[in-house]
Design an enzyme around this catalytic site. Structure first.
Site, PDB file in Angstrom:
ATOM      1  N   LYS A   1       0.045   3.380  12.108  1.00  0.00           N
ATOM      2  CA  LYS A   1      -0.078   4.611  11.051  1.00  0.00           C
ATOM      3  C   LYS A   1      -0.999   5.845  12.203  1.00  0.00           C
ATOM      4  O   LYS A   1      -0.653   5.709  12.971  1.00  0.00           O
ATOM      5  CB  LYS A   1      -1.707   3.999   9.976  1.00  0.00           C
ATOM      6  CG  LYS A   1      -1.724   2.038   9.190  1.00  0.00           C
ATOM      7  CD  LYS A   1      -2.169   1.987   8.222  1.00  0.00           C
ATOM      8  CE  LYS A   1      -2.233   0.442   7.726  1.00  0.00           C
ATOM      9  NZ  LYS A   1      -2.151   0.326   7.536  1.00  0.00           N
TER      10      LYS A   1
ATOM     11  N   TYR B   1       3.788  -3.019   0.151  1.00  0.00           N
ATOM     12  CA  TYR B   1       2.358  -2.821  -0.545  1.00  0.00           C
ATOM     13  C   TYR B   1       2.831  -3.321  -1.840  1.00  0.00           C
ATOM     14  O   TYR B   1       2.074  -2.524  -2.518  1.00  0.00           O
ATOM     15  CB  TYR B   1       1.369  -1.234  -0.335  1.00  0.00           C
ATOM     16  CG  TYR B   1       1.048  -0.818   1.419  1.00  0.00           C
ATOM     17  CD1 TYR B   1       0.364  -2.510   2.050  1.00  0.00           C
ATOM     18  CD2 TYR B   1       1.531   0.641   2.073  1.00  0.00           C
ATOM     19  CE1 TYR B   1      -0.560  -1.410   3.288  1.00  0.00           C
ATOM     20  CE2 TYR B   1       1.136   0.132   3.023  1.00  0.00           C
ATOM     21  CZ  TYR B   1       0.166  -0.178   4.075  1.00  0.00           C
ATOM     22  OH  TYR B   1      -0.691  -0.092   4.896  1.00  0.00           O
TER      23      TYR B   1
ATOM     24  N   ASN C   1      -6.286   3.165   8.649  1.00  0.00           N
ATOM     25  CA  ASN C   1      -7.012   2.279   9.583  1.00  0.00           C
ATOM     26  C   ASN C   1      -6.054   2.080  11.034  1.00  0.00           C
ATOM     27  O   ASN C   1      -5.990   0.579  11.016  1.00  0.00           O
ATOM     28  CB  ASN C   1      -7.975   0.701   8.314  1.00  0.00           C
ATOM     29  CG  ASN C   1      -6.772  -0.034   7.571  1.00  0.00           C
ATOM     30  OD1 ASN C   1      -5.929   0.875   8.142  1.00  0.00           O
ATOM     31  ND2 ASN C   1      -6.653  -1.003   7.721  1.00  0.00           N
TER      32      ASN C   1
ATOM     33  N   HIS D   1      -1.409  -1.701  10.641  1.00  0.00           N
ATOM     34  CA  HIS D   1      -0.439  -3.408   9.843  1.00  0.00           C
ATOM     35  C   HIS D   1      -0.269  -3.906  11.066  1.00  0.00           C
ATOM     36  O   HIS D   1       0.335  -3.780  11.118  1.00  0.00           O
ATOM     37  CB  HIS D   1       0.207  -2.022   9.008  1.00  0.00           C
ATOM     38  CG  HIS D   1       1.179  -3.090   8.053  1.00  0.00           C
ATOM     39  ND1 HIS D   1       0.148  -3.343   7.076  1.00  0.00           N
ATOM     40  CD2 HIS D   1       1.904  -4.531   8.370  1.00  0.00           C
ATOM     41  CE1 HIS D   1       1.172  -4.711   5.899  1.00  0.00           C
ATOM     42  NE2 HIS D   1       2.254  -4.979   7.244  1.00  0.00           N
TER      43      HIS D   1
ATOM     44  N   GLU E   1       8.811  -7.873   5.417  1.00  0.00           N
ATOM     45  CA  GLU E   1       8.399  -6.423   6.275  1.00  0.00           C
ATOM     46  C   GLU E   1       9.638  -6.225   6.840  1.00  0.00           C
ATOM     47  O   GLU E   1       9.809  -4.909   7.713  1.00  0.00           O
ATOM     48  CB  GLU E   1       6.785  -6.476   6.521  1.00  0.00           C
ATOM     49  CG  GLU E   1       6.070  -6.700   5.461  1.00  0.00           C
ATOM     50  CD  GLU E   1       4.314  -7.123   5.373  1.00  0.00           C
ATOM     51  OE1 GLU E   1       4.701  -7.078   7.029  1.00  0.00           O
ATOM     52  OE2 GLU E   1       3.710  -7.374   4.284  1.00  0.00           O
TER      53      GLU E   1
END
Ligand code: IDP
Ligand code: MG
Length: 133
Positions: free
Chosen positions: A10, A50, A113, A116, A127
């Site tokens: 990320k 998402y 965080n 992913h 994905e």
């Protein structure tokens, strides 16, 4: 079970210059890098990735965050790649992630965080198609 998974570093991981250190952990455990790309996430890709979180309080912030700067998109393959990658990542909240996990070692807050990773073989196929299809 030989399988593939989608893993994405990320924007906070890229800003902190942790790309090499994080990718190294996946190679060390024996996973293969099949695809690797540095680039932006489009709004369409973010919303598709998402979709399960649409309507939750953190959804808008999450979409905004994941499209805020470059990410590293990867397809990793190997034995039990999905669960192996998730185990290396650690729990969703870095504050609860043990030392030794990627989120525990490179993250501080839930909103940013670090990483992913697909949570099942089905999510992985979906994905990989969203980001490399
Ligand atoms: P995961 O990334 O470990 O699979 P999910 O529950 O699928 O966790 O949530 C997707 C992402 O949404 C998380 O990685 C995190 O960036 C963000 N997120 C999840 N729950 C919260 C929250 O309560 N506040 C802010 N962000 C959240
Ligand atoms: Mg998830």
């Amino acid at each position: 079970m030989l399988e593939s998974t989608y893993v994405m570093l990320k924007p906070d991981a890229i800003k902190a210059r942790h790309i090499g250190a994080i990718i190294s952990r996946f190679e060390t455990v024996g996973l293969n890098i099949e695809r690797l790309e540095l680039g932006e996430v489009t709004l369409q890709q973010a919303q598709a990735n998402y979709a399960e979180h649409q309507g939750k309080p953190f959804y808008d912030g999450l979409i905004c965050y994941i499209t805020s700067g470059p990410v590293v998109k990867m397809v990793l393959s190997g034995e039990n790649a999905v669960n192996t990658a998730r185990k290396l990542m650690g729990p969703t909240n870095p504050a609860e992630a043990p030392a030794g996990t990627i989120r525990g070692d490179f993250g501080l807050i839930l909103d940013a965080n670090v990483i992913h990773g697909s949570d099942s073989r089905e999510s992985a196929a979906r994905e990989i198609d969203i980001f490399f299809g």
